[in-house]
Motif scaffolding. Structure first.
Motif, short mmCIF file in Angstrom:
data_model
loop_
_atom_site.label_atom_id
_atom_site.label_comp_id
_atom_site.label_asym_id
_atom_site.label_seq_id
_atom_site.Cartn_x
_atom_site.Cartn_y
_atom_site.Cartn_z
N TYR A 63 0.83 -1.20 0.00
CA TYR A 63 0.00 0.00 0.00
C TYR A 63 0.87 1.26 0.00
N ARG A 64 2.14 1.08 0.30
CA ARG A 64 3.01 2.23 0.53
C ARG A 64 4.05 2.39 -0.56
N ARG A 68 10.79 5.50 -2.59
CA ARG A 68 11.57 4.32 -2.23
C ARG A 68 10.67 3.43 -1.38
N PRO A 69 10.08 2.39 -1.96
CA PRO A 69 9.10 1.57 -1.26
C PRO A 69 9.67 0.87 -0.04
N GLY A 70 8.76 0.54 0.90
CA GLY A 70 9.19 -0.03 2.17
C GLY A 70 9.98 -1.32 2.06
N TRP A 71 9.66 -2.15 1.08
CA TRP A 71 10.37 -3.43 0.98
C TRP A 71 11.87 -3.22 0.74
N SER A 72 12.25 -2.05 0.21
CA SER A 72 13.64 -1.80 -0.14
C SER A 72 14.41 -1.04 0.93
N HIS A 73 13.76 -0.69 2.04
CA HIS A 73 14.45 0.09 3.06
C HIS A 73 15.66 -0.66 3.61
N ASP A 74 16.75 0.05 3.74
CA ASP A 74 18.05 -0.44 4.23
C ASP A 74 18.83 -1.22 3.18
N PHE A 75 18.30 -1.37 1.99
CA PHE A 75 18.98 -2.09 0.91
C PHE A 75 20.00 -1.18 0.22
N PRO A 76 21.19 -1.68 -0.13
CA PRO A 76 21.70 -3.04 0.12
C PRO A 76 22.66 -3.10 1.30
N ARG A 77 22.82 -1.98 2.01
CA ARG A 77 23.83 -1.92 3.07
C ARG A 77 23.54 -2.90 4.21
N GLY A 121 4.08 -4.18 7.27
CA GLY A 121 2.88 -3.52 7.75
C GLY A 121 2.07 -2.89 6.65
N GLY A 122 2.71 -2.63 5.50
CA GLY A 122 2.02 -2.05 4.35
C GLY A 122 1.72 -3.06 3.26
N TRP A 123 1.82 -4.32 3.57
CA TRP A 123 1.68 -5.39 2.60
C TRP A 123 0.26 -5.44 2.03
N ALA A 124 0.12 -5.29 0.72
CA ALA A 124 -1.16 -5.44 0.02
C ALA A 124 -1.08 -6.76 -0.73
N GLY A 150 3.20 -0.77 15.57
CA GLY A 150 1.88 -0.22 15.78
C GLY A 150 0.77 -1.19 15.43
N PRO A 151 -0.42 -0.98 16.00
CA PRO A 151 -1.53 -1.93 15.82
C PRO A 151 -2.01 -2.06 14.38
N TRP A 152 -2.00 -0.95 13.59
CA TRP A 152 -2.45 -1.07 12.20
C TRP A 152 -1.51 -1.96 11.41
N ASP A 153 -0.22 -1.76 11.58
CA ASP A 153 0.77 -2.59 10.88
C ASP A 153 0.59 -4.07 11.23
N TRP A 154 0.41 -4.34 12.53
CA TRP A 154 0.30 -5.74 12.94
C TRP A 154 -0.97 -6.38 12.38
#
Length: 257
Positions: A63-64, A68-77, A121-124, A150-154
């Protein structure tokens, strides 16, 4: 792995030296990555060796979707620093560039013993993703979910996993779980999150009928953030070390089970 447990002190020292050396030698890494343009996965370097372990980060529908989409955060370091520790401190044959990005609906998923998900948490979730991940987990795969709070993510994450493994229920994990003792002897799950999370970090899991852990979820936490900035002096060394211990244990557990 009794032998692994006896190495805790020396390996912990190795983690400290690794982090300290890079913190000294790298100049303002965090600042240099601020405002960075979106990366191009095709341009990432490939391994110079044929490793026995390759870290797989999952690209999934979200959904997010942003710059830079959430799945890629911290990539590749994040994966490169974890793989450095893994190759230096364990018997796993790998190297810093032994990582890949795999589409969740792709059959290539079955080529990797471990999958890493950032910001679930943003998985569609799509039907294709659910079916493919179900097949992967039932064949013996292991999935790590990280960087959500957070509760929404969970609720969103739990609903997605209910489509993957209908009838399954998450249990909160305790420190005596084998996954937390597979290489390093982790003494406490009272982990300090790398940022102001919604609540105290907790660890949750799904198990198959034999008791094998299929999924571990680092909730109200972002362990990948500790991996990413361990060589920049951005977080205290002790906290980065703890993050590496969890990461190494996850890999060792998955490869032994």
């Amino acid at each position: 792995m009794r032998g692994g447990r006896t190495l805790v002190s020396s390996v912990s020292l190795g983690l400290v030296l690794f982090a300290a050396a890079f913190a000294f030698s790298q100049r303002s890494i965090f600042d240099r990555f601020r405002g960075q343009e979106p990366f191009d996965i095709a341009e990432t370097e490939r391994p110079s060796i044929v490793p026995s372990f390759e870290f797989a980060r999952v690209r999934f529908t979200s959904y997010r979707e942003g710059r830079r989409p959430g799945w890629s955060h911290d990539f590749p370091r994040a994966e490169r620093n974890l793989l450095t520790i893994l190759s230096e401190m364990t018997g796993v044959h790998t190297e810093p560039r032994a990582h890949a990005v795999v589409e969740l609906a792709s059959p290539d998923l079955m080529s990797y013993p471990i999958l890493y998900f950032s910001e679930p948490g943003g998985w569609a979730i799509t039907p294709e993703e659910a079916e493919n991940l179900r097949s992967y987990l039932l064949r013996g795969g292991f999935a790590i979910f990280d960087d959500f709070d957070g509760p929404w993510d969970w609720e969103n994450f739990e609903n997605a996993m209910a489509l993957v493994l209908p009838g399954s229920h998450f249990v909160e994990l305790t420190v005596d779980e084998p996954v937390f003792q597979s290489f390093f002897h982790i003494e406490s799950l009272d982990m300090v999150p790398p940022y102001g999370a919604y609540a105290v970090p907790t660890f949750h899991g799904l198990k198959d009928d034999s008791g094998r852990l299929q999924v571990v979820a680092n909730f109200n936490n972002d362990i990948g953030d500790y991996w990413e900035w361990s060589d920049a002096g951005y977080y205290p060394i002790e906290l980065s070390n703890e993050g590496f211990k969890f990461g190494v244990n996850y890999v060792i557990y998955a490869m032994m089970h």
